[in-house]
Design a protein around this motif. Sequence first.
Motif, PDB file in Angstrom:
ATOM      1  N   GLU A 113       0.839  -1.199   0.000  1.00  0.00           N
ATOM      2  CA  GLU A 113       0.000   0.000   0.000  1.00  0.00           C
ATOM      3  C   GLU A 113       0.878   1.255   0.000  1.00  0.00           C
ATOM      4  O   GLU A 113       0.622   2.198  -0.753  1.00  0.00           O
ATOM      5  N   GLN A 155       2.206   1.623  -3.429  1.00  0.00           N
ATOM      6  CA  GLN A 155       1.156   2.075  -4.359  1.00  0.00           C
ATOM      7  C   GLN A 155       0.895   3.569  -4.199  1.00  0.00           C
ATOM      8  O   GLN A 155       0.742   4.287  -5.184  1.00  0.00           O
ATOM      9  N   GLU A 156       0.857   4.017  -2.947  1.00  0.00           N
ATOM     10  CA  GLU A 156       0.602   5.443  -2.720  1.00  0.00           C
ATOM     11  C   GLU A 156       1.710   6.299  -3.328  1.00  0.00           C
ATOM     12  O   GLU A 156       1.452   7.379  -3.848  1.00  0.00           O
ATOM     13  N   SER A 180      -3.177  -5.356  -0.682  1.00  0.00           N
ATOM     14  CA  SER A 180      -1.916  -4.621  -0.536  1.00  0.00           C
ATOM     15  C   SER A 180      -1.509  -4.494   0.935  1.00  0.00           C
ATOM     16  O   SER A 180      -0.819  -3.576   1.317  1.00  0.00           O
ATOM     17  N   ARG A 224      -5.402  -4.143  -4.999  1.00  0.00           N
ATOM     18  CA  ARG A 224      -5.657  -3.782  -3.603  1.00  0.00           C
ATOM     19  C   ARG A 224      -7.112  -4.070  -3.235  1.00  0.00           C
ATOM     20  O   ARG A 224      -7.877  -3.170  -2.844  1.00  0.00           O
TER      21      ARG A 224
END
Lengths: 174, 489
Positions: free
Chosen positions: B129, B132-133, B149, B334
């Motif tokens: 995560e 991904q961010e 995620s 996700r």
Amino acid sequence: MQNKSERYIPLIVTVGQVVIFPYYIVWLKEVSFSYTLFAWLFATFSFAAAWGYRFFQSRGEKPRSLIASVYVAMGVVYIVVGYWKLPIEYLPYVALMTQIILGFLQGYFRAWHTKQRSYHVHAINHYLIVGVIMIGLSFMKVVSPSIFLTVFGTILCMCGMWEVVRGFDFKMMK
Amino acid sequence: MKGITKFMKKPWFLGILVFAMAILVIWNIPIEKRKYGFSQSGLATDYTGLLPERIEKVVNVHNRNELQRIVQEANKKGKHISIAGLQHSQGGHTYYKDGIVLDMRGFNRIVEINKQAKIVRVESGASWEDVQEAVTPYGLALQVTQSQSIFTIGGSLSVNAHGRDIRFGPMAETVREMTVLTPTGEIKQLTRDDTEEWTTYILGGYGLFGVILDVTLNLTENEVYTIHTKKIETEKYESYLHRVLENQNIAMHYARISVAPGTFLDEMYVIDYNKTKKQDKTTSLKEEEGVRVSKFALDLGRKGGKLEDLFWEAQRLYINSIDGKTITRNNAMRSESTFMEFTTPGRVEVLQEFFIPVDSYEEYMQSLKDLLPHNDQDEDFKVHNITVRYAAKDNMTSLPYAKEDMLGLVILVQHGLKEKEIAHAKTMIQKWTDVTLQYGGTYYLPYYPYQTKEQFKESYPNWKSFKKQKAERDPNEVFVNLFYDHYMK
Ligand SMILES: Cc1cc2nc3c(=O)[nH]c(=O)nc-3n(C[C@H](O)[C@H](O)[C@H](O)COP(=O)(O)OP(=O)(O)OC[C@H]3O[C@@H](n4cnc5c(N)ncnc54)[C@H](O)[C@@H]3O)c2cc1C
């Protein structure tokens, strides 16, 4: 006789509630998972207390009305919290119920208490007694919050019984 | 104003207020109520909480020098270390009796993103995560990760995880470079042509060959996909999958098999993600949605019988509703996970995963039909989800579960916690493993080890050289965990 229970029991109840508060908070914090939920459970308690207070007032302020059952109900709540080992799955829901019931009963009790002759004396004494007890407790090793909760719950139930018996005697005397 | 005050004084108004507040609180009571991990006083557990163990201490890792010192000292003093990411592995992979646990979660910086080279360098305690961010605003996405995620980079690489992507091979292959801390306390920079073969043992090494400090991962475009869903018969899946693999326009794929009594192992939903060639830089990452409703539906399904049939139908509605929709690659990687939380007291829900060669799928499903009860409503051992994934052949790691192109069957199993119930679950899973082995398959190692040592050896014939290398590279057994004890001792 009537005076004795009016003199001591409300004092036991107010002092006991403050003294037991830290233990109850520990329990509530454990079951509420997040600060938001913890705070909201308190908000629920507060609203329920306002409701209980108003409920007493709206009943025309009968002096002894329902107070014995209020003690017993509060006692039962503390016993449930302290004694029963409920699975974690249900605890937050139980906490919500206890907050509503305790809040309502405390509001009701407070409204009733303010109408008693001894209220103002109690207000001062309660602060002093709580202070002394808290200092005393700070020297005690906490066995388990649940023991304190259960003991206090039992005391409240006894107070309720006492009130019932007194009320009964009082009526008989009349 | 007066009116409002008057209104607020009404007991019934205050009653309604309390009621409304109660509803609000109920709605906000978290679904996840279990406690696991290191929060347990003195005892450590992982995701299932099935293997509680006393540990010496947990070290919150923040920098590599501190880590190096801990490892060197452990080596000298004969202490044991385990490495923990987010502890979603379920067989005591992250702790050891009286050992030190490195809690990697705080070691989570995104060190560098290179948009041109399409790479990200990240510390191993970061979650997918976090990555991904960081990469979504650049229009980039991960090549391989799990469908959720919620795991750490270090944890996922150490089990060589897999997900919905069918094009980029095993996760290990997406690693371009890596910095590791070896059992003797040396910090090594590894590239893909690592002559000492550290990568072979660290990736998919279950934290037994050293600590992954940071990794440089290959990225790809955060492409927009269109979702295509369909209900098919199980016996048609093999040929369907071959068509999917041949169709280069499909980037991701997974499927779900019915475990509802009415259609038990006969029906499947297939979900494909088709390329649109459009790169996305604007769509934000999706948050978990409809968790309570999904959990409610899943909990009904978990009861088995007619309710499970109903749940399967509910899934059909859901699957139909997403057909034709678009989704970004990052969002497809996700999926929701909170709704899966299983919180029934006295019971546990565990994951298992079996891999079978793609071409054995149909026969394998026939054998499973003979093994598993079609209606498990009154059984203690309940299977209530099987997801199918594609896992490409893995030539990189030392304990590969995909010795050829495989299909992974991720199963969710629920059973009681009494000794008898655990023993029964164990028997069922061992039988299931035997059937899998008959078809040249394997089972996944990050989960609770119901399997026997013999089944492990048969599934992972390379275990001998794994053990030998372990003895050579970590002679003092600095890095150990319960998983290692179970299979290698
Ligand atoms: C709900 C759920 C869904 C899952 N879905 C999938 C899936 O789709 N695909 C799949 O492949 N797996 C899946 N898994 C398994 C999961 O991906 C693996 O268990 C993964 O390792 C979890 O990452 P983690 O951060 O929780 O690792 P942990 O469980 O904390 O650790 C896993 C292993 O990695 C080691 N480790 C952790 N960090 C490091 C490090 N920095 N250096 C060296 N070793 C390290 C640990 O010692 C341990 O052996 C799923 C698990 C759950 C519970």
